[in-house]
Scaffold this motif. Structure first.
Motif, PDB file in Angstrom:
ATOM      1  N   ILE A  57       0.838  -1.210   0.000  1.00 49.31           N
ATOM      2  CA  ILE A  57       0.000   0.000   0.000  1.00 49.31           C
ATOM      3  C   ILE A  57       0.870   1.257   0.000  1.00 49.31           C
ATOM      4  O   ILE A  57       0.574   2.234  -0.710  1.00 49.31           O
ATOM      5  CB  ILE A  57      -0.973  -0.030   1.202  1.00 49.31           C
ATOM      6  CG1 ILE A  57      -2.022  -1.124   0.988  1.00 49.31           C
ATOM      7  CG2 ILE A  57      -1.629   1.325   1.413  1.00 49.31           C
ATOM      8  CD1 ILE A  57      -2.903  -1.375   2.185  1.00 49.31           C
ATOM      9  N   ILE A  58       1.953   1.243   0.777  1.00 57.43           N
ATOM     10  CA  ILE A  58       2.875   2.394   0.788  1.00 57.43           C
ATOM     11  C   ILE A  58       3.469   2.610  -0.594  1.00 57.43           C
ATOM     12  O   ILE A  58       3.607   3.755  -1.053  1.00 57.43           O
ATOM     13  CB  ILE A  58       3.976   2.177   1.853  1.00 57.43           C
ATOM     14  CG1 ILE A  58       3.379   2.313   3.252  1.00 57.43           C
ATOM     15  CG2 ILE A  58       5.123   3.159   1.662  1.00 57.43           C
ATOM     16  CD1 ILE A  58       4.331   1.918   4.359  1.00 57.43           C
ATOM     17  N   ARG A  60       2.087   1.911  -3.474  1.00 55.00           N
ATOM     18  CA  ARG A  60       1.038   2.511  -4.330  1.00 55.00           C
ATOM     19  C   ARG A  60       0.812   3.982  -3.991  1.00 55.00           C
ATOM     20  O   ARG A  60       0.568   4.805  -4.885  1.00 55.00           O
ATOM     21  CB  ARG A  60      -0.270   1.728  -4.193  1.00 55.00           C
ATOM     22  CG  ARG A  60      -0.200   0.349  -4.739  1.00 55.00           C
ATOM     23  CD  ARG A  60       0.059   0.381  -6.226  1.00 55.00           C
ATOM     24  NE  ARG A  60       0.383  -0.942  -6.690  1.00 55.00           N
ATOM     25  CZ  ARG A  60       1.057  -1.203  -7.797  1.00 55.00           C
ATOM     26  NH1 ARG A  60       1.490  -0.228  -8.546  1.00 55.00           N
ATOM     27  NH2 ARG A  60       1.322  -2.435  -8.136  1.00 55.00           N
ATOM     28  N   ILE A  61       0.870   4.311  -2.712  1.00 52.99           N
ATOM     29  CA  ILE A  61       0.686   5.722  -2.317  1.00 52.99           C
ATOM     30  C   ILE A  61       1.833   6.575  -2.853  1.00 52.99           C
ATOM     31  O   ILE A  61       1.619   7.679  -3.375  1.00 52.99           O
ATOM     32  CB  ILE A  61       0.573   5.828  -0.785  1.00 52.99           C
ATOM     33  CG1 ILE A  61      -0.756   5.233  -0.316  1.00 52.99           C
ATOM     34  CG2 ILE A  61       0.698   7.281  -0.334  1.00 52.99           C
ATOM     35  CD1 ILE A  61      -0.885   5.117   1.183  1.00 52.99           C
ATOM     36  N   GLU A  63       3.552   5.963  -5.468  1.00 54.39           N
ATOM     37  CA  GLU A  63       3.373   6.059  -6.916  1.00 54.39           C
ATOM     38  C   GLU A  63       2.346   7.137  -7.271  1.00 54.39           C
ATOM     39  O   GLU A  63       2.529   7.897  -8.228  1.00 54.39           O
ATOM     40  CB  GLU A  63       2.938   4.703  -7.462  1.00 54.39           C
ATOM     41  CG  GLU A  63       2.863   4.630  -8.970  1.00 54.39           C
ATOM     42  CD  GLU A  63       2.446   3.263  -9.463  1.00 54.39           C
ATOM     43  OE1 GLU A  63       2.374   3.088 -10.687  1.00 54.39           O
ATOM     44  OE2 GLU A  63       2.189   2.378  -8.631  1.00 54.39           O
ATOM     45  N   ARG A  64       1.279   7.247  -6.482  1.00 56.90           N
ATOM     46  CA  ARG A  64       0.273   8.289  -6.728  1.00 56.90           C
ATOM     47  C   ARG A  64       0.814   9.686  -6.474  1.00 56.90           C
ATOM     48  O   ARG A  64       0.413  10.649  -7.128  1.00 56.90           O
ATOM     49  CB  ARG A  64      -0.948   8.076  -5.830  1.00 56.90           C
ATOM     50  CG  ARG A  64      -1.870   7.027  -6.344  1.00 56.90           C
ATOM     51  CD  ARG A  64      -3.151   7.036  -5.554  1.00 56.90           C
ATOM     52  NE  ARG A  64      -3.998   5.933  -5.964  1.00 56.90           N
ATOM     53  CZ  ARG A  64      -5.095   5.583  -5.354  1.00 56.90           C
ATOM     54  NH1 ARG A  64      -5.478   6.239  -4.283  1.00 56.90           N
ATOM     55  NH2 ARG A  64      -5.808   4.583  -5.784  1.00 56.90           N
ATOM     56  N   TRP A  65       1.712   9.786  -5.499  1.00 57.50           N
ATOM     57  CA  TRP A  65       2.298  11.093  -5.198  1.00 57.50           C
ATOM     58  C   TRP A  65       3.305  11.528  -6.258  1.00 57.50           C
ATOM     59  O   TRP A  65       3.732  12.669  -6.258  1.00 57.50           O
ATOM     60  CB  TRP A  65       2.975  11.075  -3.821  1.00 57.50           C
ATOM     61  CG  TRP A  65       2.016  11.058  -2.670  1.00 57.50           C
ATOM     62  CD1 TRP A  65       0.672  11.212  -2.705  1.00 57.50           C
ATOM     63  CD2 TRP A  65       2.361  10.873  -1.303  1.00 57.50           C
ATOM     64  NE1 TRP A  65       0.131  11.123  -1.462  1.00 57.50           N
ATOM     65  CE2 TRP A  65       1.159  10.918  -0.557  1.00 57.50           C
ATOM     66  CE3 TRP A  65       3.551  10.656  -0.621  1.00 57.50           C
ATOM     67  CZ2 TRP A  65       1.124  10.775   0.822  1.00 57.50           C
ATOM     68  CZ3 TRP A  65       3.514  10.511   0.749  1.00 57.50           C
ATOM     69  CH2 TRP A  65       2.311  10.575   1.460  1.00 57.50           C
TER      70      TRP A  65
END
Length: 99
Positions: A57-58, A60-61, A63-65
């Motif tokens: 999850i970290i 993916r977060i 990557e979104r940032w």
């Protein structure tokens, strides 16, 4: 020559002893532990799974940032850690699970 004495079995073990022995009532015992999915909720396995899920999850977060460089470094490390963690947890599970 001495004369041998014979004792009958009933003299040695009187019948009153037999009446004191009560036959236990039959009962059926069932164990659902090996067949229950709740038996697989081992705290060690859940902790390892939670850590791996948290790391995914970290990633993916991040990557979104848009922190792609950090995500690439993270992915290189996770490419090694994820399979090692999975197989270690699998070996631990089969080594400690009672069948």
């Amino acid at each position: 020559m001495r004369k041998t004495q014979r004792f009958s079995f009933r003299k040695i073990f009187p019948l009153t002893l037999q009446s004191s022995l009560a036959r236990p009532r039959p009962f059926k015992a069932y164990s659902f532990v090996p067949f229950s999915p709740l038996a697989m909720l081992d705290p060690t396995i859940l902790t390892i799974g939670g850590i791996v899920l948290g790391m995914a999850i970290i990633e993916r977060i991040l990557e979104r940032w848009g922190v792609i460089d950090l995500v690439d470094q993270f992915a290189k490390v996770m490419r090694f850690i994820f399979p090692v963690t999975f197989y270690s947890a699998l070996i631990y599970f089969f080594a400690t699970f009672m069948f």
